[in-house]
Design a protein around this motif. Structure first.
Motif, PDB file in Angstrom:
ATOM      1  N   LEU A  29       0.835  -1.203   0.000  1.00 36.70           N
ATOM      2  CA  LEU A  29       0.000   0.000   0.000  1.00 36.70           C
ATOM      3  C   LEU A  29       0.868   1.251   0.000  1.00 36.70           C
ATOM      4  N   VAL A  30       1.896   1.262   0.829  1.00 39.97           N
ATOM      5  CA  VAL A  30       2.813   2.402   0.872  1.00 39.97           C
ATOM      6  C   VAL A  30       3.496   2.574  -0.481  1.00 39.97           C
ATOM      7  N   LEU A  31       3.921   1.474  -1.101  1.00 42.25           N
ATOM      8  CA  LEU A  31       4.587   1.548  -2.403  1.00 42.25           C
ATOM      9  C   LEU A  31       3.644   2.030  -3.501  1.00 42.25           C
ATOM     10  N   VAL A  32       2.404   1.534  -3.498  1.00 41.39           N
ATOM     11  CA  VAL A  32       1.441   1.930  -4.534  1.00 41.39           C
ATOM     12  C   VAL A  32       1.083   3.404  -4.387  1.00 41.39           C
ATOM     13  N   ILE A  33       0.909   3.853  -3.148  1.00 43.65           N
ATOM     14  CA  ILE A  33       0.585   5.266  -2.940  1.00 43.65           C
ATOM     15  C   ILE A  33       1.727   6.157  -3.428  1.00 43.65           C
ATOM     16  N   GLY A  34       2.957   5.691  -3.309  1.00 44.47           N
ATOM     17  CA  GLY A  34       4.117   6.473  -3.739  1.00 44.47           C
ATOM     18  C   GLY A  34       4.343   6.510  -5.234  1.00 44.47           C
ATOM     19  N   ILE A  35       3.604   5.716  -6.006  1.00 41.55           N
ATOM     20  CA  ILE A  35       3.766   5.709  -7.461  1.00 41.55           C
ATOM     21  C   ILE A  35       3.029   6.916  -8.045  1.00 41.55           C
ATOM     22  N   PRO A  36       3.727   7.739  -8.825  1.00 43.76           N
ATOM     23  CA  PRO A  36       3.036   8.898  -9.403  1.00 43.76           C
ATOM     24  C   PRO A  36       1.962   8.456 -10.382  1.00 43.76           C
ATOM     25  N   GLY A  37       0.818   9.103 -10.318  1.00 49.16           N
ATOM     26  CA  GLY A  37      -0.311   8.731 -11.173  1.00 49.16           C
ATOM     27  C   GLY A  37      -0.209   9.356 -12.564  1.00 49.16           C
ATOM     28  N   LYS A  38      -0.882   8.761 -13.507  1.00 49.74           N
ATOM     29  CA  LYS A  38      -0.965   9.270 -14.874  1.00 49.74           C
ATOM     30  C   LYS A  38      -2.437   9.318 -15.253  1.00 49.74           C
ATOM     31  N   LYS A  39      -2.705  10.073 -16.306  1.00 48.06           N
ATOM     32  CA  LYS A  39      -4.073  10.077 -16.813  1.00 48.06           C
ATOM     33  C   LYS A  39      -4.347   8.757 -17.515  1.00 48.06           C
TER      34      LYS A  39
END
Length: 131
Positions: A118-128
């Motif tokens: 969860l911590v790793l996924v939250i840290g991934i920058p989002g894209k459109k």
């Protein structure tokens, strides 16, 4: 790259533990049944009777089956998201599935790994979203 490998390993471990639980559903359910009986041992006798009627071994077996199947499906979807690098595009879905996996409580190991994921996924920058 290390993040992706960890997330893939997490999804695979979740799927393996789900499969292990399916093969050992009776022993897992029996252990949970004994824990539930022990928890209710301090309650008044009327409440113990009510709880014994609610929590039968058969109901716990079906609950363990359902939990294992849902965890296996969630692990498969997460594995697909992680392998295909779809997390930046489907970040909300990935976060939701990891949280659900954590709340299922299939095993302490999965819960711990899900917390780190969860911590790793939250840290991934989002894209459109790609169209």
């Amino acid at each position: 790259m290390k993040r992706k490998i960890y997330l893939i390993v997490y999804a695979v471990i979740q799927m393996l533990i789900s499969i292990y639980t399916m093969f050992n559903v009776n022993s897992v359910a029996k252990g949970q049944f004994e824990l539930i009986k022990e928890m209710f041992s301090d309650m008044p006798s009327e409440m113990q009777t009510m709880m014994n009627e609610m929590y039968t071994l058969e109901s716990i077996v079906s609950s363990v089956w359902l939990t294992a199947i849902v965890a296996l499906v969630l692990g498969g979807i997460l594995l697909w998201l992680f392998i295909r690098d779809r997390v930046p595009v489907r970040k909300g879905l990935a976060i939701t599935l990891v949280v659900i996996s954590m709340l299922l409580g299939l095993s302490d190991l999965v819960t711990l790994l899900a917390l780190v994921a969860l911590v790793l996924v939250i840290g991934i920058p989002g894209k459109k979203k790609e169209k």
